[in-house]
Design an enzyme around this catalytic site. Structure first.
Site, PDB file in Angstrom:
ATOM      1  N   CYS A  83       0.530  -1.497  -0.239  1.00 52.50           N
ATOM      2  CA  CYS A  83       0.102   0.277  -0.077  1.00 52.50           C
ATOM      3  C   CYS A  83       0.765   1.281   0.119  1.00 52.50           C
ATOM      4  O   CYS A  83       0.232   2.397  -0.699  1.00 52.50           O
ATOM      5  CB  CYS A  83      -0.921  -0.569   1.296  1.00 52.50           C
ATOM      6  SG  CYS A  83      -2.538  -1.026   0.621  1.00 52.50           S
ATOM      7  N   CYS A 207     -13.230   1.401   8.290  1.00 51.13           N
ATOM      8  CA  CYS A 207     -12.681   0.866   7.628  1.00 51.13           C
ATOM      9  C   CYS A 207     -13.261   2.099   6.149  1.00 51.13           C
ATOM     10  O   CYS A 207     -13.912   2.038   5.907  1.00 51.13           O
ATOM     11  CB  CYS A 207     -13.365  -0.774   7.703  1.00 51.13           C
ATOM     12  SG  CYS A 207     -13.047  -1.939   8.997  1.00 51.13           S
ATOM     13  N   LYS A 329     -10.339   5.978   4.231  1.00 49.71           N
ATOM     14  CA  LYS A 329     -11.363   6.827   4.648  1.00 49.71           C
ATOM     15  C   LYS A 329     -12.839   7.061   4.184  1.00 49.71           C
ATOM     16  O   LYS A 329     -13.850   6.148   3.575  1.00 49.71           O
ATOM     17  CB  LYS A 329     -11.589   6.810   5.941  1.00 49.71           C
ATOM     18  CG  LYS A 329     -12.599   6.432   6.912  1.00 49.71           C
ATOM     19  CD  LYS A 329     -13.293   5.273   7.132  1.00 49.71           C
ATOM     20  CE  LYS A 329     -14.227   5.138   7.882  1.00 49.71           C
ATOM     21  NZ  LYS A 329     -15.500   4.394   6.464  1.00 49.71           N
ATOM     22  N   HIS A 333     -10.042   4.034  -1.550  1.00 52.58           N
ATOM     23  CA  HIS A 333      -8.571   3.514  -1.946  1.00 52.58           C
ATOM     24  C   HIS A 333      -8.099   2.297  -2.450  1.00 52.58           C
ATOM     25  O   HIS A 333      -8.402   1.236  -2.354  1.00 52.58           O
ATOM     26  CB  HIS A 333      -8.203   2.774  -0.134  1.00 52.58           C
ATOM     27  CG  HIS A 333      -6.796   2.211   0.242  1.00 52.58           C
ATOM     28  ND1 HIS A 333      -5.452   2.481  -0.405  1.00 52.58           N
ATOM     29  CD2 HIS A 333      -6.720   1.049   0.637  1.00 52.58           C
ATOM     30  CE1 HIS A 333      -4.763   1.850   0.246  1.00 52.58           C
ATOM     31  NE2 HIS A 333      -5.314   1.335   0.513  1.00 52.58           N
TER      32      HIS A 333
END
Lengths: 386, 386
Positions: A83, A207, A329, A333
């Site tokens: 990431c 998440c 968030k 992503h």
């Protein structure tokens, strides 16, 4: 070392782009980047490209970038670093331009994660970014491995689940004015606390969502900056740090040594410290990760993150806004795109053009962490050449 | 641009290492590299690493390198560029050292392909390195896609299957003295022609084996070369070139435009032309690929490769030996390691230390092509700083 600046930036919306593939998303981001260059960009000026891509299953990544953008006459290197891929792609392009090999380089980050409403590349991605012999078989995919850190952090620090929720609430609020963000609605602390549990202490609203998207930057040498803009954003520092992959080898779960190393390298190159950072995009894949990162990046003292977020310092209007874009968030992503998109946001912020503008900011920081907290990349950007 | 040199090199044997994983192979190659540094290397001198890895399924690549070599305090970037991965890792490390960001960098290439006698990562690898929507479903994995090129090349040029066989025969002969080579036995043209057909015009002996292995290089800035050796090998040029991914988009199957572009870039950076190349390691994944590459690299004129190989020019003892190590064909081909291992071989050749030494060589070239001929990387090395 020759100075390097960003003179153009663009990105797609981050969302579930069920009808689009990575071959659609990449040229969309590149086209927006080209249009953003103040004095115009002839695509034939681009001499080389770096492509951050983690998890897409469409095939040969470098070739897909070259083909889909009709950039067949330049070299394209794919960088993959879990990431931290996006900011490491920025870092490698920065070195190449600084070396004198190229004056004008393209950085693209992209990933197509959502293949349908019931299918994503999550499991391929999880496998690529951790130890397959040990952590993966015992279930330590992203939510679970970060939850180990978060649980220990809640145990050792003054932070509570309410503090984790404050991160999510803040970032959702920040996303409201951002047309590129995936989750543009406000949530409350109560909603976060009562959301279905994913893995303790993370409920669903702690998440990041899974997202598709692409982002692009134009990075040029100081020698040619004036050809493209009178308002460049300087790449003042880049840093990459690693840590052990497997969780049984991590000595302290309440800090991410990879971030500490990456930040140290980036601050040293920039010749500044955390006190000079006016705003930041921090890797908030899970709410607690933003809190721990405040400390690892030097924004606050150890175990000071709960008080720091509670103080409002990291909300737009506060002393050092974090994730004004909505962050992972609420902005979303797509892993390869995330770090590059953080730099797109900061490019706009430092030029006064952001959707959720932070007034008066001159120096900013982008931060990724991934590979079960085994890798971090940090980029320091500034409107001042330094 | 600051000059950069190789001062250490090492590699594992290339073979079916059924009993070893990539976490074993990487430190083996790094340890041999460390031992090769004339004046010694303190591992703490290493400031950054680039890791070329294509197809291993053990998990997070950068982290595996850092962990398995206990190099936790340096940044590690994974570079992936299909079968051009190895030389592109060398290229990115070269830029970073040339920029001044680091003085001492490690380059590692590794892949673990053979999981058991009946199982390899071939299909994962094939998927990653071509277009999954078009070429992959119709069966254009590596042997088939290169066979399209070879068949057309045999049709248009004076080359025959005998000329393809001569490449395989030569490279097997070259591998005999190389203790790192996978296939250390001689073969005859007749054996190549009568071997079981894989995909016309390639019989089994026209094809590279599948291999496991790792290779490592130490790349340093000119400022610190003397600290490590009095016999550096200079990285004079690096180049990367792309071409369209899908075969229906390739205008002429008898040449690889990616190689032409990569070579042009590397020669330009080195300030030399093909006439100055004394020996080369050329990507002979399939016999015909070496022939076509002679032409694309400028070693001979268009459609002159058949006469060129027949003349013995590319055999050790000839004017410009190619694949003195045995090449991919007989030394083996763990894809991420291959390009790095080519540079290991050339480092030894240019220092007079190779197992199949070419006398008097001062300048050499390493060449990869992959991603269904959509990407090529070329490195020019020399014992002369230039």
């Amino acid at each position: 070392m020759r100075r390097v600046a960003i003179v153009g930036a663009g990105m797609t919306a981050f969302k579930e782009h069920f009808a689009l593939g990575i071959k659609d998303l990449i040229p969309m981001a590149v086209s927006e980047m080209v249009a953003s260059v103040d004095k115009g960009l002839d695509r034939s000026d681009i001499q080389a490209a770096w492509f951050g891509e983690l998890t897409t299953t469409d095939g040969f990544p470098s070739g897909i970038l070259a083909d889909s953008c009709d950039l067949l006459d330049i070299p394209v290197t794919r960088v993959e670093n879990a990431c931290a891929t996006g900011n490491d792609a920025v870092r490698n392009a920065t070195f190449a331009v600084a070396s004198g090999a190229f004056d004008v380089a393209l950085v693209v980050g992209a990933d197509k994660v959502r293949e349908s409403s019931s299918r994503s590349t999550f499991w391929e991605w999880a496998k690529l970014t951790r130890d397959v012999a040990w952590d993966y078989p015992v279930g330590l995919v992203a939510p679970a491995n970060f939850a180990l850190h978060a649980a220990r952090y809640l145990h050792e620090s003054p932070a509570t689940r309410e503090h984790l929720a404050m991160v999510a609430v803040k970032n959702h609020k920040h996303a409201l004015p951002n047309p590129k963000a995936q989750l543009r609605y406000e949530i409350t602390v109560e909603q976060v606390l009562s959301a279905p549990m994913v893995v303790a202490p993370f409920g669903l609203l702690d998440c990041t969502p899974q997202s598709d998207g692409a982002a692009a930057l134009l990075i040029v040498a100081e020698d040619v900056v004036d050809r493209y803009t009178d308002h460049p954003v300087w790449v003042r520092g880049v840093g990459l740090g690693l840590d052990r992959v497997m969780h049984q080898h991590k000595a302290d779960l309440t800090t991410f040594p990879a971030t500490v190393k990456a930040a140290k390298a980036a601050y040293a190159m920039a010749g500044i410290g955390p006190a000079e950072i006016d705003l930041a995009e921090v890797h908030d894949c899970f709410s607690a990760v933003e809190l721990i990162s405040y400390e690892d990046l030097g924004f606050t003292e150890r175990f000071g993150a709960a008080a720091y977020v509670e103080s409002g310092a990291t909300t737009v209007g506060g002393a050092r806004p974090v994730n004004a874009s909505g962050g992972l968030k609420a902005k979303g992503h797509p892993p390869g795109a995330t770090g590059v998109a953080q730099c797109v946001e900061l490019f706009e912020q430092l030029r006064g053009e952001a959707s959720n503008q932070v007034d008066g900011a001159t120096t900013a920081l982008a931060h990724n962490i991934g590979g079960p907290t085994a890798v971090s990349a940090v980029t320091v950007l500034s409107s001042a050449k330094g």
